[in-house]
Design a protein around this motif. Sequence first.
Motif, short mmCIF file in Angstrom:
data_model
loop_
_atom_site.label_atom_id
_atom_site.label_comp_id
_atom_site.label_asym_id
_atom_site.label_seq_id
_atom_site.Cartn_x
_atom_site.Cartn_y
_atom_site.Cartn_z
N ARG A 77 66.70 15.55 129.56
CA ARG A 77 67.24 15.32 130.86
C ARG A 77 66.52 15.12 132.04
N ALA A 78 66.96 13.98 132.80
CA ALA A 78 65.98 13.91 134.13
C ALA A 78 65.87 15.07 134.81
N GLU A 79 65.00 15.47 135.57
CA GLU A 79 64.87 16.55 136.43
C GLU A 79 64.47 16.33 137.93
N LYS A 80 63.75 14.97 137.91
CA LYS A 80 63.45 14.69 139.35
C LYS A 80 64.08 13.27 139.52
N ARG A 81 63.85 12.92 140.86
CA ARG A 81 64.78 11.72 141.71
C ARG A 81 64.63 10.71 140.50
N ASP A 82 63.77 10.05 140.30
CA ASP A 82 63.10 8.91 139.63
C ASP A 82 63.24 8.93 138.08
N ASP A 83 63.68 10.30 137.47
CA ASP A 83 63.59 10.44 136.00
C ASP A 83 64.83 9.57 135.51
N GLU A 105 59.40 -21.96 119.99
CA GLU A 105 58.33 -20.90 119.75
C GLU A 105 57.91 -19.88 120.28
N ARG A 106 58.35 -19.93 121.77
CA ARG A 106 57.94 -18.71 122.52
C ARG A 106 58.85 -17.49 122.08
N SER A 107 58.35 -16.32 121.64
CA SER A 107 58.96 -15.16 121.19
C SER A 107 58.60 -14.04 122.33
N SER A 108 59.58 -12.95 122.63
CA SER A 108 58.87 -11.69 123.28
C SER A 108 59.42 -10.59 122.92
N ILE A 109 58.79 -9.59 123.18
CA ILE A 109 59.32 -8.06 122.79
C ILE A 109 58.65 -7.28 123.94
N GLU A 110 59.57 -6.63 124.37
CA GLU A 110 59.27 -5.57 125.64
C GLU A 110 59.92 -4.34 125.41
N LEU A 111 58.84 -3.02 125.31
CA LEU A 111 59.40 -1.74 125.10
C LEU A 111 59.44 -0.91 126.52
N GLU A 112 60.10 0.04 126.74
CA GLU A 112 60.09 0.67 128.00
C GLU A 112 60.06 2.26 127.37
N PHE A 113 59.10 3.03 127.75
CA PHE A 113 58.88 4.32 127.03
C PHE A 113 58.76 5.42 128.17
N LYS A 114 58.75 6.45 127.81
CA LYS A 114 58.50 7.81 128.49
C LYS A 114 57.07 8.35 127.89
N VAL A 115 56.09 8.46 128.59
CA VAL A 115 54.94 9.38 128.26
C VAL A 115 54.64 10.23 129.13
N ASN A 116 54.34 11.56 128.67
CA ASN A 116 54.14 12.79 129.58
C ASN A 116 55.35 12.84 130.74
N ASP A 117 55.19 12.49 131.83
CA ASP A 117 56.01 12.50 132.80
C ASP A 117 56.27 11.17 133.44
N LYS A 152 55.08 0.25 135.62
CA LYS A 152 55.51 1.35 136.06
C LYS A 152 56.91 1.33 136.21
N THR A 153 57.81 2.14 135.63
CA THR A 153 59.27 1.88 135.74
C THR A 153 59.89 3.15 136.27
N GLY A 154 61.03 3.02 136.75
CA GLY A 154 62.00 4.41 137.23
C GLY A 154 63.19 3.84 137.43
N SER A 155 64.24 4.78 137.89
CA SER A 155 65.61 4.54 138.09
C SER A 155 65.78 3.61 139.14
N ARG A 156 64.78 3.74 140.04
CA ARG A 156 65.27 2.92 141.44
C ARG A 156 64.36 1.44 141.64
N ASN A 157 63.07 1.55 140.96
CA ASN A 157 62.52 0.14 140.95
C ASN A 157 61.45 0.14 140.03
N ASP A 158 60.74 -0.83 139.84
CA ASP A 158 59.67 -1.29 138.89
C ASP A 158 58.07 -1.64 139.66
N THR A 159 57.15 -1.18 139.19
CA THR A 159 55.94 -1.48 139.92
C THR A 159 55.06 -2.14 138.98
N MET A 160 54.39 -3.34 139.20
CA MET A 160 53.47 -3.95 138.33
C MET A 160 52.12 -3.19 138.53
#
Length: 447
Positions: free
Chosen positions: A35-41, A92-104, A125-133
């Motif tokens: 479960r999410a514990e912080k605002r952006d979790d 011929e252009r293929s793409s794969i993207e994974l979003e994952f949680k590691v530590n916090d 870096k992703t979150g519930s509100r925005n993503d950062t490159m």
Amino acid sequence: MLLSAKFENIYSFNEETRILFTASKSDMLPLHVSRAEKRDDISVLRMGLIYGANASGKSNIIKCLAIIKAFALNGWSNRKYNYFKMTDNPQERSSIELEFKVNDQFLAYGVAFSKGGLLEEWLYKTGSRNDTMIFERKRSGNDWENVIAPQFMKEESGQFLKYLIDGTPTKGTFLSEYIERNGKGIDAIKLARKWFENLNIIFPNTHRTDFPFRVVSDTQFKIVMRELLEYFGTGISDLCRVESKPEELSIPDEIRQQIEENLEGKDEKTGVVIHNESRFIFAEKDESKNLKWYELKTVHKKEGSNSDYIFEMFEESDGTSRLFDFIPMLIDMRANDAVYVIDEVDRSLHPMLTLKLLEMYNSLLRGNSQMQLICTTHESNLLSTAPIRQDEIWFVEKDKKGESHLSSLCEYKPRENVQKGYLNGRYGAIPFFGELDNIHWDDAKQK
């Protein structure tokens, strides 16, 4: 933990397709959710079951995970794959993207590629509100356009980071190059790399080669392995290694020679395990640094006697052989927050054994753990007998154009017995057959 996976123009996935392992607000089976514990979790599921008919695309999901793991750890390696071909205008252009949680932290790593090699690579870096490159790489011809987030370039290591990313080989990935060249300043890359290293993928023909050494070197591991083999009713009472001559083990001469050359001159006791026709064979040095060859075998107790029967590994059933992959997984999960993805978890297993395997996994869950188990399966009994949430169940189905599509059980809001509804075709993802009258039996002349 895996939050989501996106695939585009690869195998049976044409348009961008996404599978999610983020949790709904349901309070059912709370230990199944981190479960999410912080605002952006983000709340993440610890279990996922993927259903579908044969050739629906279930295994293609797992193959995509294996491809992006290979990119992350080793770069482009001419790995065989197919882009979506059932179209008049194949791309011929293929793409794969994974979003994952590691530590916090929540991260998204992706690659775009073609038969000619890597085209793009990115980490956010992703979150519930925005993503950062964090970084991006794009190839145009033989040239690369590389961008690292400004906050990292301001540090003392900024110049070295630019040198690293610009010097990444065309067939390499910055994620692997950064680690191999001892990059500094971007902790998120180390976390992403760590996550991929701990992503364990088990195909039906996958065989773990680490447990034979652990059986002979780790007493506690052997005890638990033996107890679980007994729990699952295999009839095996113990495991043992038997010294053998290499010519008796059917090891090709070139492989044996290569192993001997690799171990020659090393001071420490070391070894290598090979899997050959359902036999686990390993070589290691004795105290005198002489190379010894062993084979792992199973022990069955002789009823009413103190003596035992010794069996070859290949004499065990296919189901027992699969347990030699799954039991080390359970032991690993008990000690670590590991992520395991299994293709066809029910293959060669009795339905009750598959259920017990999932129940055993559930017994390991802890409130703060980040372990995760994702499986493809045909076993419909699990829909009514296994402790599982609706948001943990996904269906894969091919349309008439040959494209695979994904849907979650949550989309259907079932009020009936889920297994019954699935077998009745309510959710798709089951085989549909033609008419027997269309089979021209009499035209097939026997020669």
